[in-house]
Scaffold this motif. Structure first.
Motif, PDB file in Angstrom:
ATOM      1  N   ARG A   1      -5.199   6.146  -5.812  1.00  0.00           N
ATOM      2  CA  ARG A   1      -5.953   5.032  -5.244  1.00  0.00           C
ATOM      3  C   ARG A   1      -5.059   3.815  -5.043  1.00  0.00           C
ATOM      4  O   ARG A   1      -5.143   3.115  -4.015  1.00  0.00           O
ATOM      5  CB  ARG A   1      -7.138   4.681  -6.139  1.00  0.00           C
ATOM      6  N   LEU A   2      -4.189   3.547  -6.000  1.00  0.00           N
ATOM      7  CA  LEU A   2      -3.282   2.414  -5.867  1.00  0.00           C
ATOM      8  C   LEU A   2      -2.371   2.586  -4.661  1.00  0.00           C
ATOM      9  O   LEU A   2      -2.147   1.639  -3.897  1.00  0.00           O
ATOM     10  CB  LEU A   2      -2.459   2.246  -7.137  1.00  0.00           C
ATOM     11  N   SER A   3      -1.848   3.782  -4.480  1.00  0.00           N
ATOM     12  CA  SER A   3      -0.979   4.037  -3.327  1.00  0.00           C
ATOM     13  C   SER A   3      -1.739   3.847  -2.026  1.00  0.00           C
ATOM     14  O   SER A   3      -1.210   3.286  -1.052  1.00  0.00           O
ATOM     15  CB  SER A   3      -0.398   5.447  -3.408  1.00  0.00           C
ATOM     16  N   ALA A   4      -2.988   4.294  -1.998  1.00  0.00           N
ATOM     17  CA  ALA A   4      -3.813   4.128  -0.804  1.00  0.00           C
ATOM     18  C   ALA A   4      -4.057   2.653  -0.498  1.00  0.00           C
ATOM     19  O   ALA A   4      -4.233   2.269   0.666  1.00  0.00           O
ATOM     20  CB  ALA A   4      -5.144   4.861  -0.976  1.00  0.00           C
ATOM     21  N   ASP A   5      -4.060   1.825  -1.533  1.00  0.00           N
ATOM     22  CA  ASP A   5      -4.269   0.386  -1.361  1.00  0.00           C
ATOM     23  C   ASP A   5      -2.964  -0.384  -1.172  1.00  0.00           C
ATOM     24  O   ASP A   5      -2.949  -1.615  -1.237  1.00  0.00           O
ATOM     25  CB  ASP A   5      -5.021  -0.186  -2.565  1.00  0.00           C
ATOM     26  N   GLY A   6      -1.866   0.325  -0.974  1.00  0.00           N
ATOM     27  CA  GLY A   6      -0.599  -0.323  -0.663  1.00  0.00           C
ATOM     28  C   GLY A   6       0.258  -0.685  -1.850  1.00  0.00           C
ATOM     29  O   GLY A   6       1.290  -1.345  -1.692  1.00  0.00           O
ATOM     30  N   GLN A   7      -0.129  -0.255  -3.034  1.00  0.00           N
ATOM     31  CA  GLN A   7       0.672  -0.544  -4.217  1.00  0.00           C
ATOM     32  C   GLN A   7       1.893   0.382  -4.254  1.00  0.00           C
ATOM     33  O   GLN A   7       1.792   1.575  -3.931  1.00  0.00           O
ATOM     34  CB  GLN A   7      -0.173  -0.329  -5.475  1.00  0.00           C
ATOM     35  N   LEU A   8       3.037  -0.154  -4.641  1.00  0.00           N
ATOM     36  CA  LEU A   8       4.258   0.642  -4.770  1.00  0.00           C
ATOM     37  C   LEU A   8       4.441   1.013  -6.229  1.00  0.00           C
ATOM     38  O   LEU A   8       4.419   0.146  -7.106  1.00  0.00           O
ATOM     39  CB  LEU A   8       5.462  -0.147  -4.262  1.00  0.00           C
ATOM     40  N   LEU A   9       4.651   2.291  -6.497  1.00  0.00           N
ATOM     41  CA  LEU A   9       4.678   2.789  -7.869  1.00  0.00           C
ATOM     42  C   LEU A   9       6.016   3.378  -8.282  1.00  0.00           C
ATOM     43  O   LEU A   9       6.241   3.619  -9.470  1.00  0.00           O
ATOM     44  CB  LEU A   9       3.580   3.852  -8.055  1.00  0.00           C
TER      45      LEU A   9
ATOM     46  N   MET B   1       0.327 -10.348 -10.332  1.00  0.00           N
ATOM     47  CA  MET B   1      -0.680 -10.008  -9.317  1.00  0.00           C
ATOM     48  C   MET B   1      -0.725  -8.503  -9.072  1.00  0.00           C
ATOM     49  O   MET B   1      -1.805  -7.919  -8.920  1.00  0.00           O
ATOM     50  CB  MET B   1      -0.402 -10.778  -8.025  1.00  0.00           C
ATOM     51  N   ILE B   2       0.432  -7.873  -9.024  1.00  0.00           N
ATOM     52  CA  ILE B   2       0.498  -6.422  -8.855  1.00  0.00           C
ATOM     53  C   ILE B   2      -0.257  -5.719  -9.979  1.00  0.00           C
ATOM     54  O   ILE B   2      -1.111  -4.849  -9.735  1.00  0.00           O
ATOM     55  CB  ILE B   2       1.967  -5.954  -8.810  1.00  0.00           C
ATOM     56  N   LEU B   3       0.045  -6.095 -11.202  1.00  0.00           N
ATOM     57  CA  LEU B   3      -0.569  -5.431 -12.349  1.00  0.00           C
ATOM     58  C   LEU B   3      -2.054  -5.751 -12.452  1.00  0.00           C
ATOM     59  O   LEU B   3      -2.841  -4.920 -12.921  1.00  0.00           O
ATOM     60  CB  LEU B   3       0.154  -5.835 -13.623  1.00  0.00           C
ATOM     61  N   ALA B   4      -2.456  -6.955 -12.014  1.00  0.00           N
ATOM     62  CA  ALA B   4      -3.875  -7.302 -12.038  1.00  0.00           C
ATOM     63  C   ALA B   4      -4.667  -6.427 -11.082  1.00  0.00           C
ATOM     64  O   ALA B   4      -5.774  -5.969 -11.408  1.00  0.00           O
ATOM     65  CB  ALA B   4      -4.047  -8.771 -11.681  1.00  0.00           C
ATOM     66  N   GLN B   5      -4.132  -6.186  -9.893  1.00  0.00           N
ATOM     67  CA  GLN B   5      -4.817  -5.287  -8.960  1.00  0.00           C
ATOM     68  C   GLN B   5      -4.933  -3.893  -9.561  1.00  0.00           C
ATOM     69  O   GLN B   5      -5.991  -3.252  -9.492  1.00  0.00           O
ATOM     70  CB  GLN B   5      -4.080  -5.217  -7.627  1.00  0.00           C
ATOM     71  N   SER B   6      -3.858  -3.415 -10.154  1.00  0.00           N
ATOM     72  CA  SER B   6      -3.883  -2.078 -10.748  1.00  0.00           C
ATOM     73  C   SER B   6      -4.866  -2.016 -11.907  1.00  0.00           C
ATOM     74  O   SER B   6      -5.597  -1.031 -12.075  1.00  0.00           O
ATOM     75  CB  SER B   6      -2.481  -1.692 -11.216  1.00  0.00           C
ATOM     76  N   ALA B   7      -4.906  -3.072 -12.727  1.00  0.00           N
ATOM     77  CA  ALA B   7      -5.828  -3.099 -13.859  1.00  0.00           C
ATOM     78  C   ALA B   7      -7.274  -3.112 -13.387  1.00  0.00           C
ATOM     79  O   ALA B   7      -8.137  -2.420 -13.954  1.00  0.00           O
ATOM     80  CB  ALA B   7      -5.541  -4.311 -14.727  1.00  0.00           C
ATOM     81  N   ALA B   8      -7.577  -3.903 -12.364  1.00  0.00           N
ATOM     82  CA  ALA B   8      -8.944  -3.951 -11.846  1.00  0.00           C
ATOM     83  C   ALA B   8      -9.351  -2.612 -11.241  1.00  0.00           C
ATOM     84  O   ALA B   8     -10.509  -2.182 -11.365  1.00  0.00           O
ATOM     85  CB  ALA B   8      -9.073  -5.064 -10.815  1.00  0.00           C
ATOM     86  N   THR B   9      -8.423  -1.951 -10.579  1.00  0.00           N
ATOM     87  CA  THR B   9      -8.701  -0.609 -10.045  1.00  0.00           C
ATOM     88  C   THR B   9      -9.025   0.344 -11.181  1.00  0.00           C
ATOM     89  O   THR B   9      -9.987   1.126 -11.107  1.00  0.00           O
ATOM     90  CB  THR B   9      -7.491  -0.101  -9.244  1.00  0.00           C
ATOM     91  N   ALA B  10      -8.241   0.282 -12.253  1.00  0.00           N
ATOM     92  CA  ALA B  10      -8.509   1.125 -13.415  1.00  0.00           C
ATOM     93  C   ALA B  10      -9.855   0.781 -14.039  1.00  0.00           C
ATOM     94  O   ALA B  10     -10.584   1.675 -14.504  1.00  0.00           O
ATOM     95  CB  ALA B  10      -7.386   0.965 -14.442  1.00  0.00           C
TER      96      ALA B  10
END
Length: 673
Positions: free
Chosen positions: A522-530, A491-500
């Motif tokens: 953008r991912l960080s702004a959306d709460g993703q941890l990198l 799910m984490i990677l799917a959100q990142s892939a869709a953002t890309a």
């Protein structure tokens, strides 16, 4: 004339039944029967948890998306029995994945979902299904069921359209393969691998053949039809292949099973006896029981509602070892056969354990006390609809995630999400070793800390395809995939892939050209941890391995044996020399003022519960007492203190009168906002 618009609910019901499907435009979805292909900014193949999340993220970014699911089941394994989420470190889960688990909590408690809501990682299948249904409905995402891929049309280096078995075509700016099998990437001509690489391929230690002690026979069991007679042949499920040396490459696939949802409710469905039931399939297990094994034969992790997520456990359990090798690249008919074979094996196993009179009464009674729930998987008699495809195809791209990423010795600068689960492979073969049955392939080795997953591992090589993203069957070695292959990570990677994908559409449509810095922002702004641990603005960290700022007295031993440490390792006092050992962490603070002080350690049952920690600040010294048996693998704030600029302040960890091992790992100073 165009027919009236189909709602998302209508599409779910329509499936592949030949009803009108929507043409997706910039506005509302409209249906136009027989008027050419369906179009969307993002075409998602695979209605797994990753597929749903990818579509939702594209909608949140203002784009259109359609989800094509080759079966009639949405949510993948998250809604097909895998309710005991394999999380690793839950603090490494962010973004929409975390929102999903917060929504699960809200379903159980009837509370609104906020950024501060608790998360729940154990759940009944129907609850997870309801959460995904909410997300799809709220974001007006159309889902097409029974949409099995027939063909892919390319133009140049791009996918132009895909066609499903009913003849409907789908065109998109970017395509996303969210299947466990990697079916779209393969049809698109993208490079992939299956099976296990040898250790030499990527200089690993845990790949290839692995003959180890987990989920292994603890009593010797004769594998021959007639005990002691090799000429009589081998029992079902035992291979005649020789045991190759550890680290050898082969085409073996870690075993599949169904994640059963069991209950002890009075109205439970008794385990069915398959029509082709053959007791000889379980002769090896019978001999194992007669040799002294009394279980466990499967797990019974509680999910809520009196139900379980029941998984493989032990040498002979729900994993149908060695019977899945043809699945990853098999035809639909071949996969259907393997699926049916796994149903027969696992249902037969449960019937055997509950009913065979040759088993001890205690074993039969223990299993017969369980059954299938009447309110889950109602279209399948309480049996999970999806086989747990732990591993199939894996893309081979410009960046292959390996054991080195998992161990933290290599760190991808283009991280788009974190994984943290153990490097985990189930057994791949059951062989004869020294005249007895032995399993081969199981690996369970922890990772020291959450680690980043490279964006390049989600994108094909540019010369192969420029508008495809692969967040599930991503580019990873067999053993690295064993850590990454968890539902929260998908799910984490799917959100990142869709953002890309959204950013690629806005900038020329080439996913390999997405600016990584902008994507990460953008991912960080959306709460993703990198990155791990997540950085706080202005933080100053002093690690036990730092070149400066660390002094000590007494004897301290370096270790990496317990995962969750900060940096390359940690030190401990070996539970000895009490009152003689300390480690002082002294930061170089750029400014005076109030700073929050936090401590990092690795938790374990042998740790001390009463570790004295002295914070020396501008006003004196304050001593805290820390329990290191819990709370490890993250920053734990001790308090806020005033410091002068420079190196006047410090934190000192002592072992005076402590009741276990004392850990000294890292200290963080964060300016008070």
């Amino acid at each position: 004339m165009a027919e009236k618009a189909l709602s998302r609910r209508g599409l779910l019901a329509a499936g592949g039944a030949g009803l009108a499907l929507p043409v997706l435009g910039s506005g509302a979805y409209a249906a136009a029967a027989g008027r050419g292909p369906v179009r969307a900014d993002l075409v998602v193949y695979g209605g797994t948890s990753a597929g749903v999340i990818a579509a939702v993220q594209m909608r949140r970014m203002g784009g259109t998306a359609v989800v094509l699911e080759p079966t009639r089941h949405i949510g993948g394994l998250t809604t097909s029995g895998l309710g005991a989420t394999d999380t690793g470190n839950t603090s490494a889960i962010g973004g929409l994945a975390l929102e999903f688990y917060r929504r699960v909590y809200a379903k159980y408690h009837g509370t609104p979902v906020t950024d501060d809501s608790p998360a729940r990682y154990t759940f009944e299948p129907h609850v997870a299904s309801a959460v995904f249904a909410d997300l799809l409905a709220e974001h007006d995402v159309p889902v097409v069921l029974d949409a099995r891929l027939r063909s892919v049309e390319r133009r140049g280096g791009r996918i132009h359209r895909l066609v499903t078995d009913d003849g409907r075509a789908y065109e998109g700016g970017v395509f996303l393969d969210a299947t466990y099998e990697g079916d779209l990437l393969a049809r698109a001509g993208v490079g992939f691998t299956t099976g296990r690489e040898g250790n030499a391929a990527y200089d690993e230690t845990l790949n290839g053949v692995q003959h180890r002690d987990k989920h292994q026979f603890v009593h010797p069991v004769d594998p021959y039809v007639t005990p002691g007679s090799p000429a009589s042949g081998l029992l079902p499920g035992v291979s005649a292949d020789p045991l190759a040396p550890n680290g050898t490459a082969d085409e073996a696939i870690q075993a599949y099973c169904f994640r059963m949802c069991l209950t002890q409710a009075g109205d439970r469905i008794p385990f069915p006896k398959p029509s082709g039931y053959d007791p000889m399939r379980y002769e090896l297990l019978l001999r194992y029981v007669r040799a002294g094994w009394r279980g466990p034969f499967y797990t019974t992790h509680q999910m809520g509602g009196g139900k379980t997520d029941s998984n493989n456990n032990g040498a002979f359990s729900t994993d149908n070892i060695g019977l899945n090798f043809g699945y990853p690249t098999g035809t639909h008919a071949e996969r259907a056969r393997i699926h049916a074979e796994h149903v027969d094996y696992q249902q037969g196993l449960m019937w055997f354990l509950a009913n065979d009179p040759r088993l001890p009464e205690s074993v039969r009674a223990q299993t017969a006390a369980w059954g299938l729930p009447r309110d889950e998987f109602t279209d399948h008699g309480g049996w999970p609809p999806l086989l747990y495809i732990r591993e199939a195809r894996r893309m081979v791209s410009a960046y292959v995630m390996t054991e080195h990423d998992c161990r933290g010795t290599v760190r991808a600068a283009d991280s788009v999400g974190l994984a943290s689960y153990t490097m985990d492979s189930h057994n791949c073969r059951r062989l004869v070793v020294g005249g007895v049955a032995r399993n081969e392939g199981d690996v369970q080795v922890g990772v020291p800390a959450p680690y980043g997953i490279s964006y390049r591992s989600l994108t094909p090589k540019r010369e192969q395809c420029t508008n495809l993203l692969v967040p599930v069957a991503l580019s990873a070695s067999h053993i690295a995939y064993g850590s990454i292959r968890m539902e929260p990570v998908f799910m984490i990677l799917a959100q990142s892939a869709a953002t890309a994908a959204r950013m690629a559409l806005d900038g020329g449509g080439v996913v390999q050209q997405v600016p990584v810095a902008a994507l990460q922002a953008r991912l960080s702004a959306d709460g993703q941890l990198l990155q791990w641990p997540p950085a706080e603005p202005g933080e100053i960290v002093v690690d036990n391995a730092s070149a400066t700022g660390v002094t000590s007295a007494g004897t301290w031993l370096t270790s990496t044996s317990t995962s969750g440490y900060y940096g390359p390792d940690y030190v401990h006092d070996d539970n000895a020399g009490k009152g003689t050992a300390w480690v002082r962490f002294r930061p170089e603070l750029p400014d005076g003022g109030a700073w929050d002080v936090a401590l990092w350690w690795t938790a374990y049952s042998n740790r001390a519960t009463n570790v004295p920690v002295d914070v020396e600040h501008a006003g004196g010294t304050q001593t805290y007492t820390v329990d290191q048996r819990s709370g490890g693998g993250k920053w734990v704030v001790l308090g806020r203190h005033t410091f002068v600029a420079g190196t006047a302040g410090s934190v000192r960890i002592r072992n005076d009168d402590t009741d276990g091992h004392v850990i000294a790992d890292a200290v963080r100073f964060t300016p008070a906002g």
